[in-house]
Design a protein around this motif. Structure first.
Motif, PDB file in Angstrom:
ATOM      1  N   HIS A  30      21.198  15.404  72.341  1.00  9.76           N
ATOM      2  CA  HIS A  30      21.249  14.155  72.478  1.00  9.76           C
ATOM      3  C   HIS A  30      19.342  13.457  72.257  1.00  9.76           C
ATOM      4  CE1 HIS A  30      20.376  13.269  76.623  1.00  9.76           C
ATOM      5  NE2 HIS A  30      20.880  14.091  77.363  1.00  9.76           N
ATOM      6  N   GLU A  35      11.485  11.085  70.799  1.00 13.96           N
ATOM      7  CA  GLU A  35      11.654  11.744  71.939  1.00 13.96           C
ATOM      8  C   GLU A  35      11.428  13.174  72.388  1.00 13.96           C
ATOM      9  OE1 GLU A  35      14.999   8.162  73.339  1.00 13.96           O
ATOM     10  OE2 GLU A  35      15.827  10.179  73.368  1.00 13.96           O
ATOM     11  N   GLU A  60      15.303   2.170  66.172  1.00 13.66           N
ATOM     12  CA  GLU A  60      16.668   1.788  65.895  1.00 13.66           C
ATOM     13  C   GLU A  60      16.838   2.250  64.920  1.00 13.66           C
ATOM     14  OE1 GLU A  60      18.581  -1.636  67.112  1.00 13.66           O
ATOM     15  OE2 GLU A  60      16.667  -1.599  68.914  1.00 13.66           O
ATOM     16  N   HIS A  87      18.691  13.629  66.466  1.00 13.95           N
ATOM     17  CA  HIS A  87      18.944  13.885  66.792  1.00 13.95           C
ATOM     18  C   HIS A  87      18.532  15.425  66.884  1.00 13.95           C
ATOM     19  CE1 HIS A  87      19.824   9.962  67.830  1.00 13.95           C
ATOM     20  NE2 HIS A  87      20.087  10.364  69.326  1.00 13.95           N
ATOM     21  N   ARG A  89      20.661  17.343  68.222  1.00 15.64           N
ATOM     22  CA  ARG A  89      21.342  18.559  68.053  1.00 15.64           C
ATOM     23  C   ARG A  89      21.379  18.958  67.198  1.00 15.64           C
ATOM     24  NH1 ARG A  89      23.848  12.571  67.464  1.00 15.64           N
ATOM     25  NH2 ARG A  89      24.006  12.698  69.967  1.00 15.64           N
TER      26      ARG A  89
ATOM     27  N   SER B 274      22.614   8.265  77.892  1.00 16.88           N
ATOM     28  CA  SER B 274      22.551   9.301  77.766  1.00 16.88           C
ATOM     29  C   SER B 274      22.125   9.953  79.096  1.00 16.88           C
ATOM     30  CB  SER B 274      21.997   9.998  76.692  1.00 16.88           C
ATOM     31  OG  SER B 274      21.067   9.650  76.550  1.00 16.88           O
ATOM     32  N   GLY B 275      20.207   9.836  79.069  1.00 15.45           N
ATOM     33  CA  GLY B 275      19.862  10.901  80.043  1.00 15.45           C
ATOM     34  C   GLY B 275      18.159  10.242  81.259  1.00 15.45           C
ATOM     35  N   HIS B 277      15.504  11.080  79.938  1.00 19.86           N
ATOM     36  CA  HIS B 277      14.289  11.810  79.028  1.00 19.86           C
ATOM     37  C   HIS B 277      14.396  10.133  77.680  1.00 19.86           C
ATOM     38  CE1 HIS B 277      12.951  15.240  80.647  1.00 19.86           C
ATOM     39  NE2 HIS B 277      11.938  14.743  79.821  1.00 19.86           N
ATOM     40  N   GLN B 278      15.128   9.002  77.932  1.00 16.08           N
ATOM     41  CA  GLN B 278      15.583   8.339  76.905  1.00 16.08           C
ATOM     42  C   GLN B 278      13.978   7.516  77.139  1.00 16.08           C
ATOM     43  OE1 GLN B 278      19.407   7.206  76.763  1.00 16.08           O
ATOM     44  NE2 GLN B 278      19.337   5.984  75.338  1.00 16.08           N
ATOM     45  N   SER B 279      13.891   6.722  75.525  1.00 12.14           N
ATOM     46  CA  SER B 279      12.706   6.198  75.689  1.00 12.14           C
ATOM     47  C   SER B 279      13.423   4.708  75.172  1.00 12.14           C
ATOM     48  CB  SER B 279      11.771   6.531  74.458  1.00 12.14           C
ATOM     49  OG  SER B 279      12.779   6.373  73.146  1.00 12.14           O
ATOM     50  N   LYS B 280      14.344   4.365  74.387  1.00 12.24           N
ATOM     51  CA  LYS B 280      14.865   2.810  74.447  1.00 12.24           C
ATOM     52  C   LYS B 280      15.924   2.663  74.510  1.00 12.24           C
ATOM     53  CE  LYS B 280      15.543   0.718  70.812  1.00 12.24           C
ATOM     54  NZ  LYS B 280      15.226  -0.665  70.345  1.00 12.24           N
ATOM     55  N   LEU B 281      16.843   1.335  74.898  1.00  8.53           N
ATOM     56  CA  LEU B 281      17.978   1.172  74.301  1.00  8.53           C
ATOM     57  C   LEU B 281      18.409   1.040  73.040  1.00  8.53           C
ATOM     58  CD1 LEU B 281      18.279   0.271  77.853  1.00  8.53           C
ATOM     59  CD2 LEU B 281      19.546   2.426  76.825  1.00  8.53           C
ATOM     60  N   THR B 282      19.645   1.051  72.295  1.00  8.58           N
ATOM     61  CA  THR B 282      20.084   0.474  71.414  1.00  8.58           C
ATOM     62  C   THR B 282      21.116  -0.506  71.588  1.00  8.58           C
ATOM     63  OG1 THR B 282      19.269   2.466  69.818  1.00  8.58           O
ATOM     64  CG2 THR B 282      20.250   1.382  69.066  1.00  8.58           C
ATOM     65  N   ILE B 413      24.092   8.004  66.632  1.00  7.38           N
ATOM     66  CA  ILE B 413      23.497   8.126  68.251  1.00  7.38           C
ATOM     67  C   ILE B 413      24.155   8.626  68.898  1.00  7.38           C
ATOM     68  CG2 ILE B 413      22.371   7.096  69.772  1.00  7.38           C
ATOM     69  CD1 ILE B 413      21.430   5.212  68.352  1.00  7.38           C
ATOM     70  N   VAL B 414      25.397   8.520  69.136  1.00  5.78           N
ATOM     71  CA  VAL B 414      26.354   9.190  69.860  1.00  5.78           C
ATOM     72  C   VAL B 414      27.329   9.939  69.558  1.00  5.78           C
ATOM     73  CG1 VAL B 414      27.757   8.286  71.361  1.00  5.78           C
ATOM     74  CG2 VAL B 414      26.359   6.154  70.906  1.00  5.78           C
ATOM     75  N   ALA B 415      27.141  10.030  68.392  1.00  5.32           N
ATOM     76  CA  ALA B 415      28.324  11.689  67.414  1.00  5.32           C
ATOM     77  C   ALA B 415      29.241  11.390  67.711  1.00  5.32           C
ATOM     78  CB  ALA B 415      27.823  13.418  68.200  1.00  5.32           C
TER      79      ALA B 415
END
Lengths: 250, 671
Positions: A30, A35, A60, A87, A89, B274-275, B277-282, B413-415
């Motif tokens: 993810h 990142e 984004e 990503h 994945r 999600s965890g 290491h996340q660098s930013k929020l969307t 992003i979320v799959a």
């Protein structure tokens, strides 16, 4: 997952540059691609090495800042995304990933993976606008109905984020998808009609001056375009250009 | 404590702006050619201001840290822009937009500024259409509208989910036209690192060329700061990675008061974390709440089953779901203002009903909208007794046309496919209503230094309504500042060019180079991000969606400690005379480490709940509004403007009392 990265390092505009190898471990699916690079850079800084410079901002997929040629594809293996939306994945454990900057004479490398895209700005400055002052005394917004189909098409091309993937992926380093998007946007709208002919002539002239190549219809640009802009608009621009060339008042 | 002069013109509210414009001093065209203006930032406010000022004849120097002015973070705004056009004939008017904005801001904004904003809102749409901005249209070719949180009319104009992008490209095109004419000199990849004052007036800036590391002196007759908000003080936010408060903070340290830093908007519809290491929020546009219904399971056993992956959200029947916004706020339902929606999500998740592994997510469900649209489209297409599949297909097509890019973004992003299973959302830091204090003319407390757009404090009170940020940015840049700045510049026509080799410029440049030298020489052990993350954690924990005295005091102490550690132990690689992104970042984080403390101090002093600022000590204890935020108009109906005095903790409070002559102060009720 653990990965081997082959990353383009180049100190400055003059430096010749070359690929360096780095290992990153513990990457999860993810994580976005950027990142993953953050993790690599944290490691490099802690080891006292210079981190890899890469362009990024909104993360984004809309600002068009991030670039990166990943395993030979602009913005990597996924479709209709920018690198920041790619990503991990999409990759496999143990894989080796090649990361390079955009390559085009009209977009020289500044450092590592960062290129100079000011040529795009100069093309826009040569005619990518409607000459209307911001007086606030323009006519009412609804005074001029625009057929929905035209408005939608204008929007579809206006969605271009100016990232440069089209140039990077084109074997001719052609910027025609980028220029066509702007030319078409105004050509579909009544507001763009007054300067329609001069606009396409000026923008194409500037595009040539910057050293971008021409389109030979390979179609790679539309496959790599993160906003899915179609090469049919290059045909539209050619038509606009031809018509302006033979019927221009001057 | 002194009282601030906001210079609001006399006269009835609706005539203030017109009268002010009629009596403001003007600069004649020949003199404009001899006047230089610096604009820092190229978003909606800065880009439109630079273009407009150049059009009027001033010489403009425009600065942005990005590689092109088109990349400013206004570009990421999705949902739309408000304007009191009343095209939908649903009773909208300048007054209603004004009223909704003041009410939505929980009565903590300046009445006169908000009214002016509403007055010029219609012009913005006219202007943007004339520039070729491709707004959404209906089949008759006229402009379409959608509705947004906190209001009962449809006044939001949009370009799919990319309204900010299209408006910014409009301003960028106007800017390009002036660059081509030579009226704007553009400095890309340049960051303002200091304000230069000469005899008390803003006369220029020190900028750092990010590619070469060189420091440059730029002089002008006025300086306009349009550098956006400071949401990145939280590390994780919906802001761009580079969004920063440095320009605003530098002018604060040179005498510009900083107002209401604690007013921060936590946006309800973002993709959950999600965890680590996340660098930013969307962000997912609030417009999704037009058609999406927000819920969590009613029963705890369902929550647990979902978290373990044993149950899918679509398996739950209507009776097993808690559409909590519709339950708590029947009048506004899913369209309550952002602060209310965010707190409600936090309340449900704190109670244990969060639906993902972190326990911090709620559902945003489009199934009923897909059904509704599907049936409607089937009727339009004259399909008699359409099948379930046909309805789904038609309904999904409508949702795709409205929110296609957002759904695609979510899926990437979320799959997960949000057409088939509900989205998961959680609140995230998004916008800062607080900012540099400005008077009615948008001038800061430093003479000749202006501040516009998100960087200033004036229009949104303690909570901003959706689709109002784009409106304010463009209003300030196209239609307000270009007038009001003339009042000041009319006194500058015989000043002549400002020299950039005066003692003040030399001194300012030396201060900057000393600071950079100091940073580079720390040679510590921790990265810049390490400190930024620590700061963000403290901010989110104690200065986030709910705040209390104990936590805020603790936050101030901890932030100070992180700042001390930063200046002792940060490790910046590379050298200062080359392209060094880490060095740029270090300067910004150093400023956030000061701003964060002032932020907490402001939140501590404001012992009331208003808008985005929720103090746990100040809630309604009984009645219909039980548990809702409790405002205290008697003691806190003022703007808190802080004066810099060395340490952030020592900042001095100045109050601007807010007067509401045209609006009765009421408790906001969305029930």
């Amino acid at each position: 997952m653990d990965l081997t990265l082959k990353v383009w390092r180049q100190k400055n505009r003059e430096d010749k540059g070359g690929l360096e190898t780095y290992k990153v471990t513990g990457i999860l699916g993810h994580y976005s691609f950027l990142e993953m690079l953050d993790v690599m850079n944290e490691q490099l800084i802690t080891q006292g090495k210079d981190p890899v410079a890469f362009d990024h901002d909104c993360r984004e997929g809309i600002c068009g800042t991030c670039s990166l040629y990943i395993n030979g594809e602009a913005h990597g293996p996924d479709r209709k995304v920018t690198t920041c939306q790619l990503h991990m994945r999409m990759f496999n454990d143990g894989e080796t990933i090649y990361i390079e900057p955009w390559r085009s004479a009209a977009m020289p490398v500044i450092k590592d993976l960062i290129v100079d895209r000011s040529s795009f700005d100069r093309i826009q400055q040569s005619g990518g606008f409607v000459s209307v002052n911001t007086s606030g005394n323009t006519q009412d917004a609804n005074a001029l109905p625009i057929p929905k189909m035209n408005a939608d098409k204008a929007f579809d091309v206006a969605a271009c984020i100016g990232c440069g993937a089209c140039v990077a992926t084109c074997k001719n380093s052609s910027a025609m998808l980028f220029v066509a998007a702007k030319v078409s946007q105004y050509a579909y709208l009544p507001q763009g009609q007054v300067e329609r002919k001069q606009r396409v002539l000026n923008m194409v002239e500037q595009m040539d001056k910057e050293g971008f190549g021409n389109c030979t219809n390979t179609g790679a640009c539309e496959i790599e375009c993160p906003k899915g802009i179609s090469i049919e608009y290059i045909a539209k621009m050619n038509r606009e250009y031809l018509s302006a060339s033979i019927s221009s008042e001057e | 404590m002194s009282v601030l002069d906001s210079k609001i013109p006399d006269g009835p509210l609706k005539d203030k702006w017109t009268n002010h414009k009629n009596h403001i001093n003007l600069v004649n065209p020949a003199n404009k050619r001899n006047i230089d203006i610096i604009v820092v930032g190229t978003g909606l406010a800065g880009g439109s201001a630079a273009a407009s000022l150049a059009e009027m004849g001033y010489n403009v120097k425009s600065f942005c840290y990005q590689d092109s002015p088109r990349r400013a973070h206004s570009i990421a705004a999705q949902g739309g822009i408000n304007a009191a056009k009343n095209y939908q004939n649903d009773g909208d008017s300048v007054y209603r937009l004004f009223y909704d904005t003041v009410k939505g801001g929980d009565y903590r904004s300046r009445e006169a500024n908000v009214h002016r904003l509403s007055e010029v809102s219609g012009n913005i749409i006219d202007q943007c259409v004339a520039q070729g901005v491709p707004f959404g249209r209906d089949y008759g070719g006229l402009l379409d509208n959608r509705s947004f949180g906190g209001v009962l009319v449809s006044r939001t104009f949009y370009a799919k989910g990319q309204t900010g992008q299209q408006l910014l490209l409009g301003a960028y095109s106007a800017l390009n036209r002036q660059i081509a004419k030579g009226k704007v000199t553009m400095y890309n990849r340049h960051e303002m690192v200091e304000l230069v004052k000469v005899e008390g007036k803003a006369r220029g800036i020190i900028a750092r060329n990010l590619e070469t590391g060189e420091l440059e002196r730029h002089s002008a007759h006025a300086v306009v700061i349009a550098s956006g908000g400071y949401g990145n003080v939280f590390f994780l936010s919906t802001n761009a990675m580079g969004s920063n408060a440095t320009a605003a903070w530098k002018i604060h340290k040179k005498g510009a008061h900083f107002a209401n830093p604690c007013y921060t908007q936590i946006h309800p519809t973002c993709i959950p974390r999600s965890g680590d290491h996340q660098s930013k929020l969307t962000l997912m546009s609030e417009s999704l709440r037009n058609d999406g219904r927000i819920w969590v399971p009613k029963n705890m056993e369902d929550v647990l089953a979902i978290r373990e992956g044993k149950l899918m959200p679509i398996d739950l029947s209507e009776e097993q779901r808690d559409y909590y916004l519709e339950r708590m706020y029947p009048a506004f339902g899913n369209l309550v203002p952002r602060d209310v929606a965010s707190r409600a999500a936090k309340e449900r998740c704190d109670a244990g009903y969060g639906v993902n592994k972190t326990g911090e997510a709620v559902y945003l469900d489009f199934a009923s909208a897909i059904q509704r649209y599907g049936k409607q489209e089937a009727a339009i297409a004259r399909i008699k007794s359409p099948s379930v599949d046909e309805i789904l297909k038609l309904g999904e097509a409508v949702i795709e046309s409205k929110y296609g890019n957002l759904f695609q973004m979510y899926e990437k992003i979320v799959a997960e496919n949000p057409y088939k299973t509900p989205m998961m959302i959680y609140p995230a830091v998004h916008y800062t209503m607080g900012g540099v204090w400005v008077d009615y003319n948008l001038m800061t407390s430093v003479e000749g230094c202006y501040c516009i757009g998100e960087a200033n404090f004036s229009d949104h009170g303690s909570n901003r309504l959706g689709a109002s940020a784009l409106m304010q940015g463009l209003a300030d840049g196209y239609f307000v500042l270009p007038y009001t700045i003339g009042d000041y510049l009319s006194k500058e026509i015989s000043t002549g060019a400002i020299a950039n080799d005066s003692a003040e410029f030399i001194q300012a440049e030396r201060e900057v180079s000393d600071r950079i030298e100091k940073l580079m020489n720390i040679k510590g052990t921790k990265t810049v991000d390490h400190f930024h993350k620590l700061l963000g954690k403290v901010m989110w924990e104690y200065v986030g969606m709910a705040r209390n005295e104990e936590g805020l005091k603790r936050a101030m102490k901890e932030i100070k400690k992180i700042r001390t550690d930063f200046w002792n132990d940060v490790k910046i690689p590379g050298d200062k005379n080359s392209f060094n992104p880490e060095l740029g970042k270090a300067g910004r984080v150093a400023d956030f480490l000061e701003l964060g403390e002032l932020f907490a101090k402001d939140a501590l002093h404001r012992n009331e709940s208003c808008g985005g600022h929720f103090r746990e000590e100040s809630v309604e204890l009984d009645g219909e509004q039980k548990g809702e935020a409790k405002r205290n108009d008697e003691d806190y109906a003022y703007v808190a403007a802080w004066e810099y005095k060395g340490e952030p903790a020592d900042a001095i409070l100045h109050k601007e009392e807010l007067e509401f002559k045209d609006i009765e102060l009421k408790q906001r009720s969305y029930k």
